[in-house]
Design a protein around this motif. Sequence first.
Motif, short mmCIF file in Angstrom:
data_model
loop_
_atom_site.label_atom_id
_atom_site.label_comp_id
_atom_site.label_asym_id
_atom_site.label_seq_id
_atom_site.Cartn_x
_atom_site.Cartn_y
_atom_site.Cartn_z
N GLY A 48 0.81 -1.21 0.00
CA GLY A 48 0.00 0.00 0.00
C GLY A 48 0.84 1.25 0.00
N GLU A 49 0.22 2.34 0.38
CA GLU A 49 0.90 3.62 0.43
C GLU A 49 1.78 3.67 1.66
N ILE A 57 -5.51 7.39 5.48
CA ILE A 57 -6.02 6.74 4.26
C ILE A 57 -7.53 6.54 4.36
N HIS A 58 -7.99 6.03 5.50
CA HIS A 58 -9.43 5.80 5.70
C HIS A 58 -10.22 7.08 5.54
N ASP A 61 -10.11 8.56 1.96
CA ASP A 61 -10.88 7.78 1.00
C ASP A 61 -12.39 7.89 1.24
N ILE A 62 -12.80 7.93 2.49
CA ILE A 62 -14.23 8.13 2.78
C ILE A 62 -14.66 9.51 2.26
N GLY A 63 -13.82 10.51 2.44
CA GLY A 63 -14.12 11.83 1.89
C GLY A 63 -14.27 11.80 0.38
N TRP A 64 -13.41 11.06 -0.28
CA TRP A 64 -13.49 10.94 -1.74
C TRP A 64 -14.76 10.20 -2.17
N ILE A 65 -15.14 9.16 -1.42
CA ILE A 65 -16.38 8.45 -1.76
C ILE A 65 -17.57 9.40 -1.63
N TYR A 84 -15.59 -2.89 2.00
CA TYR A 84 -15.92 -1.82 2.94
C TYR A 84 -16.31 -0.55 2.18
N GLU A 85 -15.52 -0.20 1.16
CA GLU A 85 -15.82 0.99 0.36
C GLU A 85 -17.18 0.86 -0.31
#
Length: 143
Positions: A48-49, A57-58, A61-65, A84-85
Amino acid sequence: MAAKIYFAASIRGGRQDAHIYSKIVALLKNYGRVLTEHVGDQSLTADGEYDPDDKFIHDRDIGWIKESNVLVAEVTQPSLGVGYELGRAVTFGTRILCLFRSTSERRLSGMIRGAHDGQKFVVKDYETIEEVDGILKEYFAKQ
């Protein structure tokens, strides 16, 4: 207005299909801005990153979703993160397109295939990247 697209695919669950993810990201750019272009980066390993911690990261990514108009997921390689996403995207009311490579020796989870409703949650099988191109054209034409 161009779509904001969240592309989800396996990272820590395995990067065997990274070459496919890269091609899908390139195709998705025809339909909008891919918020998670890094998922298609073939140099990204299953580690991963490295810089951001897991909490960062969580939350990112939730913000991006939440920001995205659509979540497109390549779901052939099983991934807890992608599952999960998808679940979070459902609760946010985000439209979802799942792509499953039917030539793999895997069987897609019933929780994913069973969520297909043909509108907000769509699951499509494919064999080649050319088929993905056609699936995306059809999907985004309806949006």
